[in-house]
Motif scaffolding. Structure first.
Motif, PDB file in Angstrom:
ATOM      1  N   ALA A  50     -25.312   8.326 -53.118  1.00 38.56           N
ATOM      2  CA  ALA A  50     -24.450   8.681 -54.396  1.00 38.56           C
ATOM      3  C   ALA A  50     -23.480   9.729 -53.527  1.00 38.56           C
ATOM      4  N   VAL A  51     -22.380  10.004 -54.681  1.00 41.27           N
ATOM      5  CA  VAL A  51     -21.075  10.885 -53.285  1.00 41.27           C
ATOM      6  C   VAL A  51     -22.387  11.843 -53.526  1.00 41.27           C
ATOM      7  N   GLY A  52     -21.445  12.879 -52.417  1.00 46.51           N
ATOM      8  CA  GLY A  52     -22.317  13.450 -51.219  1.00 46.51           C
ATOM      9  C   GLY A  52     -23.740  13.619 -50.433  1.00 46.51           C
ATOM     10  N   ASP A  53     -23.978  12.547 -50.553  1.00 48.35           N
ATOM     11  CA  ASP A  53     -25.148  12.085 -49.822  1.00 48.35           C
ATOM     12  C   ASP A  53     -24.821  12.556 -47.940  1.00 48.35           C
ATOM     13  N   LEU A  54     -25.160  12.876 -47.518  1.00 48.46           N
ATOM     14  CA  LEU A  54     -25.063  12.896 -45.812  1.00 48.46           C
ATOM     15  C   LEU A  54     -26.175  11.605 -45.546  1.00 48.46           C
ATOM     16  N   VAL A  55     -25.637  10.285 -44.081  1.00 49.60           N
ATOM     17  CA  VAL A  55     -26.184   9.103 -43.570  1.00 49.60           C
ATOM     18  C   VAL A  55     -25.833   9.253 -42.644  1.00 49.60           C
ATOM     19  N   PHE A  56     -26.948   8.760 -41.866  1.00 48.94           N
ATOM     20  CA  PHE A  56     -26.088   8.163 -40.254  1.00 48.94           C
ATOM     21  C   PHE A  56     -26.556   7.440 -40.265  1.00 48.94           C
ATOM     22  N   GLY A  57     -25.207   6.791 -39.461  1.00 49.89           N
ATOM     23  CA  GLY A  57     -26.086   5.152 -38.726  1.00 49.89           C
ATOM     24  C   GLY A  57     -25.058   4.780 -37.813  1.00 49.89           C
ATOM     25  N   THR A  58     -24.889   3.946 -37.091  1.00 54.04           N
ATOM     26  CA  THR A  58     -23.954   2.935 -36.458  1.00 54.04           C
ATOM     27  C   THR A  58     -22.216   2.812 -36.928  1.00 54.04           C
ATOM     28  N   THR A  59     -21.464   4.013 -37.200  1.00 55.58           N
ATOM     29  CA  THR A  59     -20.265   3.697 -37.916  1.00 55.58           C
ATOM     30  C   THR A  59     -19.149   3.829 -37.024  1.00 55.58           C
ATOM     31  N   GLY A  60     -19.143   3.862 -35.826  1.00 56.44           N
ATOM     32  CA  GLY A  60     -17.508   4.295 -34.763  1.00 56.44           C
ATOM     33  C   GLY A  60     -17.260   5.675 -34.743  1.00 56.44           C
ATOM     34  N   TRP A  61     -16.311   5.326 -33.891  1.00 61.00           N
ATOM     35  CA  TRP A  61     -15.157   6.959 -33.748  1.00 61.00           C
ATOM     36  C   TRP A  61     -14.076   6.534 -34.644  1.00 61.00           C
ATOM     37  N   THR A  62     -13.899   7.161 -36.307  1.00 62.97           N
ATOM     38  CA  THR A  62     -13.555   6.458 -36.896  1.00 62.97           C
ATOM     39  C   THR A  62     -13.906   7.692 -38.091  1.00 62.97           C
ATOM     40  N   GLU A  63     -12.591   8.081 -38.473  1.00 58.25           N
ATOM     41  CA  GLU A  63     -12.361   9.572 -39.235  1.00 58.25           C
ATOM     42  C   GLU A  63     -12.911   9.185 -41.824  1.00 58.25           C
ATOM     43  N   HIS A  64     -12.328   7.800 -41.569  1.00 55.46           N
ATOM     44  CA  HIS A  64     -13.235   7.210 -42.838  1.00 55.46           C
ATOM     45  C   HIS A  64     -13.529   5.947 -41.809  1.00 55.46           C
ATOM     46  N   LEU A  65     -14.392   4.956 -43.168  1.00 57.97           N
ATOM     47  CA  LEU A  65     -14.175   3.824 -43.194  1.00 57.97           C
ATOM     48  C   LEU A  65     -15.015   3.744 -44.418  1.00 57.97           C
ATOM     49  N   VAL A  66     -14.707   1.894 -45.131  1.00 53.98           N
ATOM     50  CA  VAL A  66     -15.506   1.357 -45.489  1.00 53.98           C
ATOM     51  C   VAL A  66     -16.799   0.794 -45.594  1.00 53.98           C
ATOM     52  N   HIS A  67     -18.737   1.103 -46.110  1.00 54.77           N
ATOM     53  CA  HIS A  67     -18.955   0.813 -45.307  1.00 54.77           C
ATOM     54  C   HIS A  67     -20.027  -0.014 -46.609  1.00 54.77           C
ATOM     55  N   ASP A  68     -20.958  -1.561 -46.538  1.00 54.07           N
ATOM     56  CA  ASP A  68     -21.605  -2.544 -47.203  1.00 54.07           C
ATOM     57  C   ASP A  68     -22.644  -1.529 -47.296  1.00 54.07           C
ATOM     58  N   GLY A  69     -23.216  -0.319 -46.237  1.00 54.19           N
ATOM     59  CA  GLY A  69     -24.464   0.118 -46.523  1.00 54.19           C
ATOM     60  C   GLY A  69     -25.782   0.065 -45.596  1.00 54.19           C
ATOM     61  N   SER A  70     -25.393  -1.895 -45.607  1.00 51.73           N
ATOM     62  CA  SER A  70     -26.428  -2.019 -44.535  1.00 51.73           C
ATOM     63  C   SER A  70     -26.473  -0.848 -43.085  1.00 51.73           C
ATOM     64  N   GLY A  71     -27.965  -0.517 -42.891  1.00 49.75           N
ATOM     65  CA  GLY A  71     -28.286   0.102 -41.680  1.00 49.75           C
ATOM     66  C   GLY A  71     -27.832   1.491 -41.415  1.00 49.75           C
ATOM     67  N   LEU A  72     -27.620   1.649 -42.959  1.00 47.42           N
ATOM     68  CA  LEU A  72     -27.661   3.326 -43.350  1.00 47.42           C
ATOM     69  C   LEU A  72     -28.801   3.615 -43.369  1.00 47.42           C
ATOM     70  N   VAL A  73     -28.878   5.010 -43.179  1.00 46.72           N
ATOM     71  CA  VAL A  73     -29.573   5.677 -43.522  1.00 46.72           C
ATOM     72  C   VAL A  73     -29.879   7.008 -44.069  1.00 46.72           C
ATOM     73  N   LYS A  74     -30.379   7.879 -45.120  1.00 52.87           N
ATOM     74  CA  LYS A  74     -29.970   9.158 -46.033  1.00 52.87           C
ATOM     75  C   LYS A  74     -31.097  10.532 -44.840  1.00 52.87           C
ATOM     76  N   VAL A  75     -29.669  11.043 -44.642  1.00 56.57           N
ATOM     77  CA  VAL A  75     -29.880  12.101 -43.772  1.00 56.57           C
ATOM     78  C   VAL A  75     -31.090  12.777 -44.519  1.00 56.57           C
ATOM     79  N   ASP A  76     -32.557  13.340 -44.634  1.00 57.35           N
ATOM     80  CA  ASP A  76     -33.418  13.491 -45.464  1.00 57.35           C
ATOM     81  C   ASP A  76     -34.850  14.378 -44.019  1.00 57.35           C
ATOM     82  N   THR A  77     -34.166  15.950 -44.437  1.00 51.03           N
ATOM     83  CA  THR A  77     -34.839  16.419 -43.335  1.00 51.03           C
ATOM     84  C   THR A  77     -35.062  17.889 -43.381  1.00 51.03           C
ATOM     85  N   GLN A  78     -35.699  18.957 -42.968  1.00 50.17           N
ATOM     86  CA  GLN A  78     -36.108  20.412 -43.204  1.00 50.17           C
ATOM     87  C   GLN A  78     -35.265  20.883 -42.252  1.00 50.17           C
ATOM     88  N   LEU A  79     -35.079  20.081 -41.126  1.00 54.64           N
ATOM     89  CA  LEU A  79     -34.314  20.678 -39.568  1.00 54.64           C
ATOM     90  C   LEU A  79     -32.167  20.384 -39.979  1.00 54.64           C
TER      91      LEU A  79
END
Length: 333
Positions: A89-118
């Protein structure tokens, strides 16, 4: 929504030398709107690891080769700006190997939502590759048991500092090797190491012998070279030597010199093994939860070194090889 983005591209390979500014080229390129199943990401934090130099050199065959002109590979935390993917969803924080780019269009594969109390950046540090590498290297390869002496080189780094603390949680004695009195003081006073050895003061082999009088049961090596040789000179019978990295070779490249004391593996009936953390990828969610619980109950602390400004990405990577960073190296975009 942005229609263009800046990217850092690989421009040369740092073979046989340290990383230079000319190894990268800053470019601007157009980006399309996300299509079906795709998301538009805005990079918020970039992650930096010594392994990236090996990727640039194309000597790391556990990942796909990098070609000149490719976007520099690296992990990141990004924010979803637009989504045509039901998983995000818009506003979700995700992490993955997306590279040194400010913006990118991604198909979502390999992305993991940030889900932590930290804080979210923990997914690039203590809960990211560095923490996972520390955990898997120590417990899957080193196999410590309570009462063991664990010796860690590069101990003040993002991975090394976690290794020593995990060793303490496992009931072991932890001794770290780091450069300079400031880092050594942090190891003992904040990270809970039992002792710290300043390699810049010289006499490393003798210092190891002093702090590990019964020998070293588990060696966790992030440095290689002469430091590894000194550690091998002090292993105990049945020792396990974990080869995680070799930052000593990153400035010169090429083939690292072999340890002269390797024959001690025979005399001490010891073993020496390397590993790639991706071998335990299916266990990462469980390991992350375990590491997070250690942080939340106060048994595990971590440092983050966060630089700022996308234009400073190359300089931030170079910090890893000059000892400037304090803990996990990141950059806030």
């Amino acid at each position: 929504m942005p229609t263009t983005t800046r990217q850092w591209l690989l421009n040369d390979r740092p073979l046989g030398r340290g990383i230079e500014d000319g190894d990268f080229r800053l470019a601007e390129t157009e980006i399309a709107d996300p299509g079906e199943g795709e998301v538009l990401l805005a990079t918020r934090y970039l992650s930096f690891d010594p392994a990236q130099k090996g990727w640039m050199e194309n000597i790391a065959d556990y990942v796909a080769p990098m070609e000149i002109g490719d976007v520099m590979r690296g992990g990141a935390i990004s924010e979803v700006m637009a989504s045509n993917n039901p998983k995000f969803a818009v506003g979700d924080l995700v992490f993955g190997t997306t590279g040194w780019t400010e913006h990118l269009v991604h198909d979502g594969s390999g992305l993991v939502k940030v889900d932590t109390q930290l804080p979210p950046t923990a997914l690039l540090s203590v809960l990211g590759t560095t923490g996972l590498t520390a955990y898997c290297g120590l417990f899957k390869v080193g196999k410590p048991v309570a009462g063991d002496t664990v010796l860690v080189s590069g101990a003040a780094g993002a991975t090394g500092s976690v290794v020593g603390q995990l060793a303490k949680i496992a009931g072991c004695r932890a001794v770290g090797i780091a450069g300079g009195p400031e880092k050594c003081a942090w190891l003992v006073e904040e990270a809970g190491y039992d002792a710290a050895i300043d390699y810049k003061a010289g006499g490393v082999k003798e210092q190891i012998r002093q702090h590990c009088p019964r020998g070293v049961d588990v060696v966790f090596d992030n440095v290689g070279g002469g430091i590894l040789d000194d550690m091998l000179a002090n292993i105990a019978t049945g020792a396990r030597v974990v080869v995680c990295g070799g930052i000593s070779r990153y400035e010169t490249g090429g083939r690292p010199s072999g340890p002269g004391n390797y024959f001690n593996l025979i005399f001490r009936r010891a073993s020496m093994a390397g590993f790639i953390v991706l071998d335990w990828a299916n266990e990462f969610p469980d390991i992350r939860r375990r590491l997070e619980s250690f942080v939340l109950d106060g048994r595990l602390t971590y440092q983050e070194d966060i630089q700022e400004g996308f234009e400073n990405a190359p300089a931030t990577l170079k910090r890893l090889f000059t000892g400037q960073n304090r803990g996990k190296q990141m950059l806030k975009v």
